[in-house]
Design an enzyme around this catalytic site. Structure first.
Site, PDB file in Angstrom:
ATOM      1  N   GLY A  81       3.501  -8.283  -3.959  1.00 10.29           N
ATOM      2  CA  GLY A  81       4.923  -8.581  -3.850  1.00 10.29           C
ATOM      3  C   GLY A  81       5.220 -10.074  -3.705  1.00 10.29           C
ATOM      4  O   GLY A  81       6.346 -10.457  -3.398  1.00 10.29           O
ATOM      5  N   ASN A  96       2.769   1.378 -10.166  1.00 14.61           N
ATOM      6  CA  ASN A  96       3.324   1.917  -8.925  1.00 14.61           C
ATOM      7  C   ASN A  96       4.804   1.540  -8.911  1.00 14.61           C
ATOM      8  O   ASN A  96       5.152   0.386  -8.667  1.00 14.61           O
ATOM      9  CB  ASN A  96       2.563   1.288  -7.743  1.00 14.61           C
ATOM     10  CG  ASN A  96       3.169   1.647  -6.393  1.00 14.61           C
ATOM     11  OD1 ASN A  96       4.075   2.483  -6.302  1.00 14.61           O
ATOM     12  ND2 ASN A  96       2.675   1.004  -5.346  1.00 14.61           N
ATOM     13  N   GLY A 117       2.692  -3.364  -9.546  1.00 10.81           N
ATOM     14  CA  GLY A 117       3.943  -2.997  -8.878  1.00 10.81           C
ATOM     15  C   GLY A 117       5.143  -3.407  -9.709  1.00 10.81           C
ATOM     16  O   GLY A 117       5.530  -2.710 -10.655  1.00 10.81           O
ATOM     17  N   GLU A 161       1.712  -1.111   1.966  1.00  7.25           N
ATOM     18  CA  GLU A 161       3.046  -0.843   2.517  1.00  7.25           C
ATOM     19  C   GLU A 161       3.014   0.401   3.399  1.00  7.25           C
ATOM     20  O   GLU A 161       3.731   0.472   4.397  1.00  7.25           O
ATOM     21  CB  GLU A 161       4.065  -0.713   1.370  1.00  7.25           C
ATOM     22  CG  GLU A 161       4.346  -2.083   0.756  1.00  7.25           C
ATOM     23  CD  GLU A 161       4.764  -2.045  -0.707  1.00  7.25           C
ATOM     24  OE1 GLU A 161       5.115  -0.982  -1.222  1.00  7.25           O
ATOM     25  OE2 GLU A 161       4.727  -3.132  -1.335  1.00  7.25           O
ATOM     26  N   SER A 164       0.617  -8.795  -7.651  1.00  8.98           N
ATOM     27  CA  SER A 164       1.216  -9.797  -8.537  1.00  8.98           C
ATOM     28  C   SER A 164       0.560  -9.870  -9.922  1.00  8.98           C
ATOM     29  O   SER A 164       0.406 -10.967 -10.469  1.00  8.98           O
ATOM     30  CB  SER A 164       1.217 -11.180  -7.879  1.00  8.98           C
ATOM     31  OG  SER A 164       2.032 -11.162  -6.729  1.00  8.98           O
ATOM     32  N   HIS A 203      -1.945   2.506   0.568  1.00  9.98           N
ATOM     33  CA  HIS A 203      -1.282   1.295   0.077  1.00  9.98           C
ATOM     34  C   HIS A 203      -0.879   0.422   1.261  1.00  9.98           C
ATOM     35  O   HIS A 203      -0.516   0.928   2.325  1.00  9.98           O
ATOM     36  CB  HIS A 203      -0.053   1.676  -0.760  1.00  9.98           C
ATOM     37  CG  HIS A 203       0.542   0.503  -1.467  1.00  9.98           C
ATOM     38  ND1 HIS A 203       1.391  -0.386  -0.839  1.00  9.98           N
ATOM     39  CD2 HIS A 203       0.382   0.045  -2.727  1.00  9.98           C
ATOM     40  CE1 HIS A 203       1.732  -1.335  -1.707  1.00  9.98           C
ATOM     41  NE2 HIS A 203       1.123  -1.096  -2.856  1.00  9.98           N
ATOM     42  N   GLU A 221      -6.450  -4.768  -3.371  1.00  6.99           N
ATOM     43  CA  GLU A 221      -5.152  -5.434  -3.356  1.00  6.99           C
ATOM     44  C   GLU A 221      -5.075  -6.365  -2.145  1.00  6.99           C
ATOM     45  O   GLU A 221      -4.753  -5.910  -1.034  1.00  6.99           O
ATOM     46  CB  GLU A 221      -4.022  -4.410  -3.242  1.00  6.99           C
ATOM     47  CG  GLU A 221      -3.938  -3.448  -4.390  1.00  6.99           C
ATOM     48  CD  GLU A 221      -2.498  -2.952  -4.599  1.00  6.99           C
ATOM     49  OE1 GLU A 221      -1.999  -3.107  -5.724  1.00  6.99           O
ATOM     50  OE2 GLU A 221      -1.889  -2.446  -3.656  1.00  6.99           O
ATOM     51  N   LYS A 246       7.110   2.426  -6.935  1.00  4.30           N
ATOM     52  CA  LYS A 246       7.668   2.319  -5.570  1.00  4.30           C
ATOM     53  C   LYS A 246       9.018   3.013  -5.469  1.00  4.30           C
ATOM     54  O   LYS A 246       9.286   3.967  -6.205  1.00  4.30           O
ATOM     55  CB  LYS A 246       7.702   0.852  -5.135  1.00  4.30           C
ATOM     56  CG  LYS A 246       6.323   0.195  -5.271  1.00  4.30           C
ATOM     57  CD  LYS A 246       6.206  -1.120  -4.565  1.00  4.30           C
ATOM     58  CE  LYS A 246       4.818  -1.696  -4.776  1.00  4.30           C
ATOM     59  NZ  LYS A 246       4.623  -2.979  -4.135  1.00  4.30           N
TER      60      LYS A 246
HETATM   61  P1  PGA Z   1       3.126  -6.160  -7.119  1.00  2.46           P
HETATM   62  O1  PGA Z   1       2.710  -4.865  -6.282  1.00  2.46           O
HETATM   63  O2  PGA Z   1       2.496  -6.035  -8.478  1.00  2.46           O
HETATM   64  O3  PGA Z   1       4.622  -6.124  -7.163  1.00  2.46           O
HETATM   65  O4  PGA Z   1       2.606  -7.348  -6.363  1.00  2.46           O
HETATM   66  C1  PGA Z   1       1.419  -4.341  -6.380  1.00  2.46           C
HETATM   67  C2  PGA Z   1       1.292  -3.085  -5.568  1.00  2.46           C
HETATM   68  O5  PGA Z   1       1.998  -2.937  -4.556  1.00  2.46           O
HETATM   69  O6  PGA Z   1       0.489  -2.189  -5.902  1.00  2.46           O
END
Ligand code: PGA
Length: 256
Positions: A175, A8, A236, A99, A215, A97, A169, A10
């Site tokens: 993040g 992803n 991510g 976010e 992560s 997601h 997740e 983003k």
């Molecule tokens: P991250 O994000 O790997 O940066 O923690 C994962 C995601 O948002 O799918």
């Protein structure tokens, strides 16, 4: 089951130069390995989708969107429909997601509409679920996950369920650099499988991939994906570094 390694990207790759650099570095890293047991999927910003399809699809990488609007066409300023994604070569879309849930009020009901329209348009939805830190502290993880699955997948027929991808997740792990233990991931995976087998036939429930996200790095991939028996990962930050993303893919692909 085949593994899914999904990136992803983003809201990144801000210039054409940055995007082109990413694509050429991804393509050259990709040539160094084979992933016979996995699907490699990248979800770039929609603006870049056509270019990603053109350059990476021939090399076996599938492309998806990060979000869609649950209507086919019309007066929805600023939105992108699943059919547009499909017609431009996309095969997947992320839905729900954390976010999107946090900044755009994407509820389970909205996610449900998006999942239905994605399926109707021939896209595979990657449905993200997971608990907040506060919910985890209050021991609500199982209730939250059950609600997200039951409401998000309401009305989706058994015959369509094999197109679903579920990504667990935990929001407190997205993040950050925190990750759950492999036992914690496995407990949630068992719960998800159980709920899926209540919603669908047991054979169908077994065919729906359940991924881990939050992560994921090459040094955590064994613990959060391989050891708990997950069917892949949603990555991510590390997906912005092709060499790191493909290192994660290699670990998971070769661990079978
Ligand atoms: P991250 O994000 O790997 O940066 O923690 C994962 C995601 O948002 O799918």
């Amino acid at each position: 089951m085949e593994k899914y390694i999904i990136g992803n990207l983003k809201m990144n790759l801000l210039t054409q130069a940055e995007r082109n650099h990413y694509l050429s570095s991804f393509s050259s890293e990709l040539k160094k390995s084979k992933f016979p047991n996995s699907k490699i999927v990248l979800c770039p910003p929609c603006l870049h989708m056509e270019k990603f399809v053109g350059i990476l699809q021939g090399a076996g990488v599938e492309i998806g969107a990060q979000n869609i609007f649950p209507e086919e066409r019309g007066s929805f300023t600023g939105e992108i429909s699943p059919l547009m994604v499909k017609n431009f070569g996309g095969k997947y879309t992320i839905v729900g997601h954390s976010e999107r849930r946090r900044y755009f009020d994407e509820t389970n009901a909205v996610a449900n509409e998006k999942i239905k329209l994605a399926l109707g348009s021939g896209l595979r939805p990657i449905y993200c679920i997971g608990e907040t830190e506060d919910e985890r502290r209050r021991d609500l993880t199982f209730d939250v996950i059950a609600g997200q699955l039951e409401e998000g997948l309401a009305g989706i027929a058994n015959t369509q369920a094999d197109k679903l991808v579920i990504a667990y997740e935990p929001i407190w792990a997205v993040g950050t650099d925190a990750v759950p233990t492999s036992d914690e991931v496995m407990e949630v995976k068992i719960l998800i499988r159980k709920i899926l087998s209540e919603l669908y036939s047991p054979e169908m429930a077994e065919r729906i991939p359940i991924l881990y996200g939050g992560s994921v790095k090459s040094r955590t991939a064994l613990e959060v994906c391989v050891e708990p028996g997950m069917d892949g990962v949603l990555v991510g930050r590390e997906s912005l570094i092709p060499i790191e993303f493909l290192k994660i893919a290699n670990i998971i692909d070769k661990a079978q």
